[in-house]
Design an enzyme around this catalytic site. Sequence first.
Site, PDB file in Angstrom:
ATOM      1  N   LYS A   2     -25.741  56.459 -58.351  1.00 15.19           N
ATOM      2  CA  LYS A   2     -26.668  56.710 -57.250  1.00 15.19           C
ATOM      3  C   LYS A   2     -28.074  56.347 -57.735  1.00 15.19           C
ATOM      4  O   LYS A   2     -28.687  57.073 -58.518  1.00 15.19           O
ATOM      5  CB  LYS A   2     -26.619  58.178 -56.824  1.00 15.19           C
TER       6      LYS A   2
ATOM      7  N   GLU B  28     -31.451  63.972 -68.845  1.00 15.20           N
ATOM      8  CA  GLU B  28     -32.667  63.437 -69.486  1.00 15.20           C
ATOM      9  C   GLU B  28     -33.796  63.756 -68.529  1.00 15.20           C
ATOM     10  O   GLU B  28     -33.933  63.111 -67.491  1.00 15.20           O
ATOM     11  CB  GLU B  28     -32.488  61.935 -69.718  1.00 15.20           C
TER      12      GLU B  28
ATOM     13  N   GLU C  45     -45.534  67.841 -65.882  1.00 16.58           N
ATOM     14  CA  GLU C  45     -45.410  66.388 -65.947  1.00 16.58           C
ATOM     15  C   GLU C  45     -46.060  65.785 -64.702  1.00 16.58           C
ATOM     16  O   GLU C  45     -45.642  66.056 -63.581  1.00 16.58           O
ATOM     17  CB  GLU C  45     -43.930  66.013 -65.999  1.00 16.58           C
TER      18      GLU C  45
ATOM     19  N   CYS D 149     -40.929  58.868 -68.794  1.00 23.26           N
ATOM     20  CA  CYS D 149     -40.605  60.242 -69.185  1.00 23.26           C
ATOM     21  C   CYS D 149     -41.225  60.602 -70.530  1.00 23.26           C
ATOM     22  O   CYS D 149     -41.624  61.734 -70.739  1.00 23.26           O
ATOM     23  CB  CYS D 149     -39.100  60.460 -69.193  1.00 23.26           C
TER      24      CYS D 149
HETATM   25  P1  NDP Z   1     -36.010  63.530 -58.862  1.00 25.80           P
HETATM   26  O1  NDP Z   1     -35.562  64.314 -60.045  1.00 25.80           O
HETATM   27  O2  NDP Z   1     -36.011  64.171 -57.542  1.00 25.80           O
HETATM   28  O3  NDP Z   1     -35.121  62.185 -58.709  1.00 25.80           O
HETATM   29  C1  NDP Z   1     -34.313  61.599 -59.700  1.00 25.80           C
HETATM   30  C2  NDP Z   1     -32.967  61.209 -59.093  1.00 25.80           C
HETATM   31  O4  NDP Z   1     -32.272  62.382 -58.661  1.00 25.80           O
HETATM   32  C3  NDP Z   1     -33.080  60.319 -57.861  1.00 25.80           C
HETATM   33  O5  NDP Z   1     -31.987  59.431 -57.802  1.00 25.80           O
HETATM   34  C4  NDP Z   1     -32.976  61.350 -56.746  1.00 25.80           C
HETATM   35  O6  NDP Z   1     -32.597  60.795 -55.503  1.00 25.80           O
HETATM   36  C5  NDP Z   1     -31.926  62.274 -57.291  1.00 25.80           C
HETATM   37  N1  NDP Z   1     -31.898  63.600 -56.686  1.00 25.80           N
HETATM   38  C6  NDP Z   1     -32.891  64.216 -55.993  1.00 25.80           C
HETATM   39  N2  NDP Z   1     -32.485  65.436 -55.595  1.00 25.80           N
HETATM   40  C7  NDP Z   1     -31.226  65.592 -56.054  1.00 25.80           C
HETATM   41  C8  NDP Z   1     -30.261  66.643 -55.973  1.00 25.80           C
HETATM   42  N3  NDP Z   1     -30.537  67.790 -55.346  1.00 25.80           N
HETATM   43  N4  NDP Z   1     -29.074  66.476 -56.555  1.00 25.80           N
HETATM   44  C9  NDP Z   1     -28.787  65.347 -57.220  1.00 25.80           C
HETATM   45  N5  NDP Z   1     -29.640  64.299 -57.308  1.00 25.80           N
HETATM   46  C10 NDP Z   1     -30.852  64.429 -56.745  1.00 25.80           C
HETATM   47  O7  NDP Z   1     -37.429  62.943 -59.167  1.00 25.80           O
HETATM   48  P2  NDP Z   1     -38.545  62.536 -58.079  1.00 25.80           P
HETATM   49  O8  NDP Z   1     -38.229  61.173 -57.675  1.00 25.80           O
HETATM   50  O9  NDP Z   1     -38.684  63.533 -56.997  1.00 25.80           O
HETATM   51  O10 NDP Z   1     -39.842  62.621 -58.971  1.00 25.80           O
HETATM   52  C11 NDP Z   1     -40.493  63.880 -59.101  1.00 25.80           C
HETATM   53  C12 NDP Z   1     -40.960  64.085 -60.500  1.00 25.80           C
HETATM   54  O11 NDP Z   1     -39.861  64.117 -61.387  1.00 25.80           O
HETATM   55  C13 NDP Z   1     -41.828  62.978 -61.054  1.00 25.80           C
HETATM   56  O12 NDP Z   1     -43.131  63.055 -60.629  1.00 25.80           O
HETATM   57  C14 NDP Z   1     -41.655  63.190 -62.527  1.00 25.80           C
HETATM   58  O13 NDP Z   1     -42.477  64.241 -62.947  1.00 25.80           O
HETATM   59  C15 NDP Z   1     -40.201  63.609 -62.646  1.00 25.80           C
HETATM   60  N6  NDP Z   1     -39.347  62.461 -62.984  1.00 25.80           N
HETATM   61  C16 NDP Z   1     -38.957  62.323 -64.266  1.00 25.80           C
HETATM   62  C17 NDP Z   1     -38.232  61.235 -64.636  1.00 25.80           C
HETATM   63  C18 NDP Z   1     -37.812  61.032 -66.045  1.00 25.80           C
HETATM   64  O14 NDP Z   1     -37.622  59.897 -66.445  1.00 25.80           O
HETATM   65  N7  NDP Z   1     -37.605  62.082 -66.803  1.00 25.80           N
HETATM   66  C19 NDP Z   1     -37.858  60.186 -63.694  1.00 25.80           C
HETATM   67  C20 NDP Z   1     -38.269  60.460 -62.333  1.00 25.80           C
HETATM   68  C21 NDP Z   1     -38.989  61.549 -62.019  1.00 25.80           C
HETATM   69  P3  NDP Z   1     -33.740  60.351 -54.441  1.00 25.80           P
HETATM   70  O15 NDP Z   1     -34.505  59.287 -55.104  1.00 25.80           O
HETATM   71  O16 NDP Z   1     -32.935  59.872 -53.319  1.00 25.80           O
HETATM   72  O17 NDP Z   1     -34.540  61.580 -54.148  1.00 25.80           O
END
Ligand code: NDP
Length: 485
Positions: A183, A258, A389, A292
């Site tokens: 996904k 992660e 973050e 990250c």
């Molecule tokens: P999320 O954690 O929401 O998204 C990461 C992935 O998880 C996306 O594919 C998202 O789908 C999916 N997802 C969202 N909600 C669920 C759920 N309930 N169950 C399973 N999968 C889910 O990150 P955001 O995009 O909202 O970013 C928010 C913050 O998260 C950022 O500002 C940053 O601080 C952190 N982040 C950290 C990352 C890292 O590399 N450690 C990467 C991305 C974000 P969808 O995109 O459809 O919402």
Amino acid sequence: MSIDFLNREHGLHIAGGWQPSDGGGRLDVINPATGAVISTIADASPADVDRAVAAARAAFERNDWASLLPNARGQLLWRIAEAIEAHAEEFARLECLDNGKPLLAARRGDVPGAADTFRYFAGWCTKITGQTMQVSRPGQTFAYTMREPLGVVAAIVPWNFPLLMAAWKLAPALAAGCTVVLKPAEDTSLTALRLAEVMADCGLPAGVVNVVTGRGATVGATLTRHPDVNKVAFTGSTLVGKEIIGAAAGNLKKLTLELGGKSPTLILPDADLAKAIPAAAMGIFHNAGQVCAAGSRLYVHEKVFDQVAEGIIQRARALRSGPGEVPTTDLGPLVSQRHRERVHGYVESGQREGAQLLTGGARGQGEGFFYEPTILTGTTSGMSIVREEIFGPVLVAERFGDLDEAVERANDSDFGLSATVWTTNLGLAHGLARRLEAGTIRVNTGGGTDPNQPFGGTKQSGWGREFGEEGLLEYMQTKSVLMTL
Ligand code: NDP
């Protein structure tokens, strides 16, 4: 820039081919550099997820992937690496349009990194072993272990390095013999869709990798609750990571998480500043800070603080912001309007709490979701800009006098993904590598990962490791066999 792939009516890649989504819903794909809609993707339903999981389960049970000779499995992963390289320019351009990152960064980083990941794990297919062991049982016994694939993996990836993160999950899962439902993030699904097609063209059996696009709350949540999924491999926010832990409890899925980071960089007075300053700047401004392991907290010895701060400010001001496909662009937009508002909200709240702005702090010009490279100082450890973050080009920079105090401040975080030290005193560096609480310690070097070195977080930065043998074994389980001879 025209890419035929953008004009397609993208479906879901299930059981080896394109399928429409059950409900027919669509989500816009937006170019973050312009705000324009450049394509659409399917907004999958829970029923679509069920179909994809069923396809992955059928492929796993068919056993034509896991039981493929290791050599042949390795050759196929190697072929995928070559196919990514053969389509490198298309992947790089898609990533640039979808995520906003500079084309050059996608060409030099994301795309070769994805190919390297497949190539690295191709090598592991022929190196999976068990052990024999001496056991304390009477009689003649023969005891050994074997490694088996976990089964169906749900791989959920974020938007900051869409193709690369997909490769980080797919390559070890496939090397282990698992099948996958991937996904991608809803903001950046294009390269994952294209990759599914490229992998099928390489001869990957139908159903071994399925790609389902849509919303996290629907597709992601259905996958993580799904009784027929054996493992979730997730990169994203700590908040969603915690939700996944709850969702996975139903059938006790194995998890690798992660999650976020708030990684400190320590610059000691003896550091080689000619190297430390540009590296600290890139450590936070690369990929517009949407990394990250970004070095988002900077602790500099008071003797060199002014020089380091000034050096990073000059570099921040010199960065050329613009659309990724413009060759001179150093800094692309943030991924979405929503994310830019989130980043700006942090900068405003920091200033309200007393932090001083050294540079930046404003939205960029134009229709895109640009944000100025920003540096704040005068922060205290309780402020949200120090604790949370931000995931944007925002650095908090502080001075220290005493090294023990600097270590204490660096470790005063819920996160523990990465930490960087700049010093020419090797003994001190080894000592700090032990004392700093993080999954990765970097000494006198900027960012970057290597597929042969485990990567992952301590504390709330996650569970498990990616890369290396440890990363492979996250997709396998150990079976013990005990035999009386
Ligand atoms: P999320 O954690 O929401 O998204 C990461 C992935 O998880 C996306 O594919 C998202 O789908 C999916 N997802 C969202 N909600 C669920 C759920 N309930 N169950 C399973 N999968 C889910 O990150 P955001 O995009 O909202 O970013 C928010 C913050 O998260 C950022 O500002 C940053 O601080 C952190 N982040 C950290 C990352 C890292 O590399 N450690 C990467 C991305 C974000 P969808 O995109 O459809 O919402």
